[in-house]
Design a protein around this motif. Structure first.
Motif, PDB file in Angstrom:
ATOM      1  N   PHE A 179       0.808  -1.220   0.000  1.00 35.15           N
ATOM      2  CA  PHE A 179       0.000   0.000   0.000  1.00 35.15           C
ATOM      3  C   PHE A 179       0.845   1.276   0.000  1.00 35.15           C
ATOM      4  O   PHE A 179       0.618   2.167  -0.830  1.00 35.15           O
ATOM      5  CB  PHE A 179      -0.959  -0.019   1.197  1.00 35.15           C
ATOM      6  N   PRO A 180       1.841   1.420   0.894  1.00 38.11           N
ATOM      7  CA  PRO A 180       2.619   2.675   0.854  1.00 38.11           C
ATOM      8  C   PRO A 180       3.431   2.845  -0.419  1.00 38.11           C
ATOM      9  O   PRO A 180       3.687   3.970  -0.854  1.00 38.11           O
ATOM     10  CB  PRO A 180       3.524   2.577   2.086  1.00 38.11           C
ATOM     11  N   GLY A 181       3.836   1.737  -1.047  1.00 35.31           N
ATOM     12  CA  GLY A 181       4.609   1.844  -2.276  1.00 35.31           C
ATOM     13  C   GLY A 181       3.767   2.081  -3.507  1.00 35.31           C
ATOM     14  O   GLY A 181       4.262   2.572  -4.523  1.00 35.31           O
ATOM     15  N   ASP A 182       2.479   1.748  -3.428  1.00 38.80           N
ATOM     16  CA  ASP A 182       1.576   1.912  -4.567  1.00 38.80           C
ATOM     17  C   ASP A 182       0.750   3.185  -4.389  1.00 38.80           C
ATOM     18  O   ASP A 182       1.137   4.264  -4.832  1.00 38.80           O
ATOM     19  CB  ASP A 182       0.686   0.673  -4.686  1.00 38.80           C
ATOM     20  N   ALA A 183      -0.375   3.087  -3.711  1.00 36.25           N
ATOM     21  CA  ALA A 183      -1.221   4.265  -3.500  1.00 36.25           C
ATOM     22  C   ALA A 183      -0.509   5.326  -2.671  1.00 36.25           C
ATOM     23  O   ALA A 183      -0.715   6.529  -2.863  1.00 36.25           O
ATOM     24  CB  ALA A 183      -2.528   3.848  -2.827  1.00 36.25           C
ATOM     25  N   GLY A 184       0.351   4.885  -1.734  1.00 41.53           N
ATOM     26  CA  GLY A 184       1.058   5.837  -0.883  1.00 41.53           C
ATOM     27  C   GLY A 184       2.174   6.588  -1.569  1.00 41.53           C
ATOM     28  O   GLY A 184       2.710   7.561  -1.020  1.00 41.53           O
ATOM     29  N   SER A 185       2.537   6.165  -2.774  1.00 39.03           N
ATOM     30  CA  SER A 185       3.627   6.815  -3.500  1.00 39.03           C
ATOM     31  C   SER A 185       3.366   8.303  -3.706  1.00 39.03           C
ATOM     32  O   SER A 185       4.280   9.131  -3.623  1.00 39.03           O
ATOM     33  CB  SER A 185       3.822   6.117  -4.848  1.00 39.03           C
ATOM     34  N   HIS A 186       2.106   8.665  -3.969  1.00 41.74           N
ATOM     35  CA  HIS A 186       1.756  10.079  -4.154  1.00 41.74           C
ATOM     36  C   HIS A 186       2.064  10.888  -2.896  1.00 41.74           C
ATOM     37  O   HIS A 186       2.529  12.029  -2.970  1.00 41.74           O
ATOM     38  CB  HIS A 186       0.269  10.224  -4.467  1.00 41.74           C
ATOM     39  N   LYS A 187       1.766  10.307  -1.736  1.00 42.28           N
ATOM     40  CA  LYS A 187       1.963  11.039  -0.485  1.00 42.28           C
ATOM     41  C   LYS A 187       3.444  11.179  -0.160  1.00 42.28           C
ATOM     42  O   LYS A 187       3.893  12.221   0.331  1.00 42.28           O
ATOM     43  CB  LYS A 187       1.234  10.349   0.666  1.00 42.28           C
ATOM     44  N   LEU A 188       4.230  10.133  -0.429  1.00 41.34           N
ATOM     45  CA  LEU A 188       5.669  10.246  -0.215  1.00 41.34           C
ATOM     46  C   LEU A 188       6.259  11.318  -1.130  1.00 41.34           C
ATOM     47  O   LEU A 188       7.134  12.091  -0.721  1.00 41.34           O
ATOM     48  CB  LEU A 188       6.345   8.897  -0.458  1.00 41.34           C
ATOM     49  N   ASP A 189       5.776  11.375  -2.356  1.00 44.22           N
ATOM     50  CA  ASP A 189       6.232  12.427  -3.268  1.00 44.22           C
ATOM     51  C   ASP A 189       5.927  13.806  -2.701  1.00 44.22           C
ATOM     52  O   ASP A 189       6.726  14.742  -2.836  1.00 44.22           O
ATOM     53  CB  ASP A 189       5.565  12.258  -4.635  1.00 44.22           C
ATOM     54  N   MET A 190       4.774  13.953  -2.044  1.00 42.85           N
ATOM     55  CA  MET A 190       4.398  15.255  -1.493  1.00 42.85           C
ATOM     56  C   MET A 190       5.312  15.694  -0.352  1.00 42.85           C
ATOM     57  O   MET A 190       5.498  16.896  -0.133  1.00 42.85           O
ATOM     58  CB  MET A 190       2.946  15.234  -1.019  1.00 42.85           C
ATOM     59  N   LEU A 191       5.890  14.755   0.388  1.00 46.78           N
ATOM     60  CA  LEU A 191       6.837  15.146   1.435  1.00 46.78           C
ATOM     61  C   LEU A 191       7.990  15.944   0.835  1.00 46.78           C
ATOM     62  O   LEU A 191       8.417  16.969   1.389  1.00 46.78           O
ATOM     63  CB  LEU A 191       7.377  13.908   2.149  1.00 46.78           C
ATOM     64  N   PHE A 192       8.498  15.486  -0.296  1.00 45.15           N
ATOM     65  CA  PHE A 192       9.602  16.184  -0.966  1.00 45.15           C
ATOM     66  C   PHE A 192       9.113  17.452  -1.665  1.00 45.15           C
ATOM     67  O   PHE A 192       9.782  18.486  -1.634  1.00 45.15           O
ATOM     68  CB  PHE A 192      10.269  15.245  -1.971  1.00 45.15           C
ATOM     69  N   PHE A 193       7.953  17.372  -2.298  1.00 47.55           N
ATOM     70  CA  PHE A 193       7.394  18.518  -3.021  1.00 47.55           C
ATOM     71  C   PHE A 193       7.130  19.684  -2.071  1.00 47.55           C
ATOM     72  O   PHE A 193       7.424  20.842  -2.390  1.00 47.55           O
ATOM     73  CB  PHE A 193       6.096  18.087  -3.705  1.00 47.55           C
ATOM     74  N   LEU A 194       6.577  19.393  -0.904  1.00 47.64           N
ATOM     75  CA  LEU A 194       6.209  20.448   0.038  1.00 47.64           C
ATOM     76  C   LEU A 194       7.418  21.056   0.734  1.00 47.64           C
ATOM     77  O   LEU A 194       7.496  22.274   0.897  1.00 47.64           O
ATOM     78  CB  LEU A 194       5.251  19.893   1.098  1.00 47.64           C
ATOM     79  N   THR A 195       8.354  20.215   1.154  1.00 49.91           N
ATOM     80  CA  THR A 195       9.408  20.688   2.056  1.00 49.91           C
ATOM     81  C   THR A 195      10.784  20.807   1.421  1.00 49.91           C
ATOM     82  O   THR A 195      11.602  21.610   1.886  1.00 49.91           O
ATOM     83  CB  THR A 195       9.535  19.747   3.264  1.00 49.91           C
ATOM     84  N   GLY A 196      11.086  19.987   0.418  1.00 56.45           N
ATOM     85  CA  GLY A 196      12.430  19.965  -0.148  1.00 56.45           C
ATOM     86  C   GLY A 196      13.466  19.345   0.764  1.00 56.45           C
ATOM     87  O   GLY A 196      14.665  19.392   0.474  1.00 56.45           O
ATOM     88  N   LEU A 197      13.029  18.731   1.865  1.00 57.19           N
ATOM     89  CA  LEU A 197      13.960  18.160   2.839  1.00 57.19           C
ATOM     90  C   LEU A 197      14.343  16.729   2.474  1.00 57.19           C
ATOM     91  O   LEU A 197      13.546  15.986   1.903  1.00 57.19           O
ATOM     92  CB  LEU A 197      13.340  18.173   4.236  1.00 57.19           C
ATOM     93  N   ARG A 198      15.547  16.342   2.872  1.00 57.66           N
ATOM     94  CA  ARG A 198      16.044  14.991   2.633  1.00 57.66           C
ATOM     95  C   ARG A 198      15.930  14.157   3.901  1.00 57.66           C
ATOM     96  O   ARG A 198      16.325  14.607   4.977  1.00 57.66           O
ATOM     97  CB  ARG A 198      17.516  15.026   2.193  1.00 57.66           C
ATOM     98  N   PRO A 199      15.414  12.936   3.806  1.00 56.34           N
ATOM     99  CA  PRO A 199      15.388  12.062   4.981  1.00 56.34           C
ATOM    100  C   PRO A 199      16.781  11.536   5.302  1.00 56.34           C
ATOM    101  O   PRO A 199      17.568  11.250   4.392  1.00 56.34           O
ATOM    102  CB  PRO A 199      14.451  10.927   4.553  1.00 56.34           C
ATOM    103  N   GLU A 200      17.073  11.416   6.595  1.00 58.38           N
ATOM    104  CA  GLU A 200      18.380  10.922   7.023  1.00 58.38           C
ATOM    105  C   GLU A 200      18.297   9.558   7.701  1.00 58.38           C
ATOM    106  O   GLU A 200      19.206   8.740   7.563  1.00 58.38           O
ATOM    107  CB  GLU A 200      19.027  11.933   7.975  1.00 58.38           C
ATOM    108  N   ARG A 201      17.210   9.306   8.436  1.00 59.51           N
ATOM    109  CA  ARG A 201      17.039   8.029   9.133  1.00 59.51           C
ATOM    110  C   ARG A 201      15.573   7.629   9.091  1.00 59.51           C
ATOM    111  O   ARG A 201      14.692   8.481   9.127  1.00 59.51           O
ATOM    112  CB  ARG A 201      17.500   8.120  10.593  1.00 59.51           C
TER     113      ARG A 201
END
Length: 323
Positions: A179-201
């Motif tokens: 689910f997170p890799g399929d339908a949730g892919s849009h939401k993960l994309d929004m984390l980067f789109f909204l903030t421009g931040l890189r995850p570290e852990r």
């Protein structure tokens, strides 16, 4: 005033998401559906039965490409088929709009990215990038209206798992992210789109429950600049719900699909949304005609891919993953 001729489109895959795109295409004078491709003739006929222009139908790209002259293609097939189909279309010189996730492995994604500079245009159908709500939310975050960003929370529930039995979405070889890799892919994309931040852990837990792929996923993400994210994906819920909350030193922002709220001093007020929503096919046409830049270039898929892989790896190993 002269209007340009419609762009001729080849639609590859005739499943559920293709029906969504076709509904948008028929309302957009920038597009003309030339043909559809699907190995199942029942799917092809069901999709085009009520289409006013009787597009051609083919059972494979190998059959369709020599017989057609088109301006672009839209891929709506299962993820594990995307790579070969992008390559076939690129070899024919055809620009591609591809449903998410772009491909099924990081290796294939890196291969695509290496070819992008010398290939026809490629765009991912991340539709929230065409949402007026999310565009305005990004503007508020990036211009500092929230102050210094401190934390992010995301809740996403959907009646998803109940619909996937016997399909590629319940096959871990074809949809390892569930689910997170399929339908949730849009939401993960929004984390980067909204903030421009890189995850570290990343620290996460995934459960397959009664299915073969991850359905319920909880993740804690440490981003750069000491921003912490809490993500909750529930793919076997009884209704759809989606909400982002971004907490800053000066204000909080609540983002829902059709609503944007700004909170200060324990008071929440709606934010006026300028502009209107678009959709991936409209945005792709505007991009091909030179009206805009590519709103979802293939490079953005690498961030989503790496975060998805880290979430899955953390759950499998039971430990924090360093990005």
């Amino acid at each position: 005033m002269d209007h340009p001729s419609p762009l001729r489109l080849l639609l590859v895959g005739c499943g559920q998401i293709a029906r969504v795109h076709l509904g948008q295409l028929t309302q957009n004078p920038q597009w003309s559906l030339s043909a559809v491709v699907d190995p199942d003739p029942r799917h092809r006929q069901a999709l085009i039965a009520n289409h006013p222009h009787s597009p051609g139908d083919f059972d494979s790209l190998a059959q369709a490409l020599p017989a057609l002259s088109v301006d672009a293609a839209l891929i709506c097939t299962p993820t594990h088929l995307h790579f070969e189909q992008v390559m076939q279309l690129w070899d024919a010189g055809i620009p591609v709009l591809c449903e998410k996730p772009l491909v099924d492995t990081r290796e294939r994604l890196v291969d695509i990215l290496a070819q992008v500079p010398r290939r026809p245009p490629l765009m991912i159908a991340y539709q929230r990038r065409q949402s007026a709500v999310f565009r305005e939310a990004r503007e508020l975050v990036r211009t500092g209206r929230l102050g210094q960003l401190k934390s992010i929370s995301l809740v996403n529930t959907e009646h998803w798992a109940q619909t996937i039995a016997g399909t590629w979405r319940d096959d871990p070889r074809q949809n390892p992210g569930g689910f997170p890799g399929d339908a949730g892919s849009h939401k993960l994309d929004m984390l980067f789109f909204l903030t421009g931040l890189r995850p570290e852990r990343v620290l996460s837990r995934c459960q397959t429950l009664d299915w073969n792929v991850p359905v319920s996923t909880q993740a804690i993400i440490e981003f750069e600049e000491a921003v912490v994210g809490n993500l909750s994906f529930t793919g076997n819920a009884h209704q759809y719900y989606e909400e982002f909350r971004l907490h800053g030193t000066d204000a909080d922002l609540v983002i829902r699909p059709t609503e944007l709220l700004l909170a200060r001093a324990n008071r929440m007020e709606p934010v006026s949304i300028p502009g209107t929503d678009s959709n991936p096919t409209e945005a792709f046409a505007d991009f091909l005609r030179g009206k805009t830049s590519n709103p979802a270039p293939p490079q953005v898929a690498l961030d989503v891919r790496d975060l998805t892989d880290a979430i899955l790896a953390s759950a499998a190993k039971g430990c924090t993953i360093e990005m």
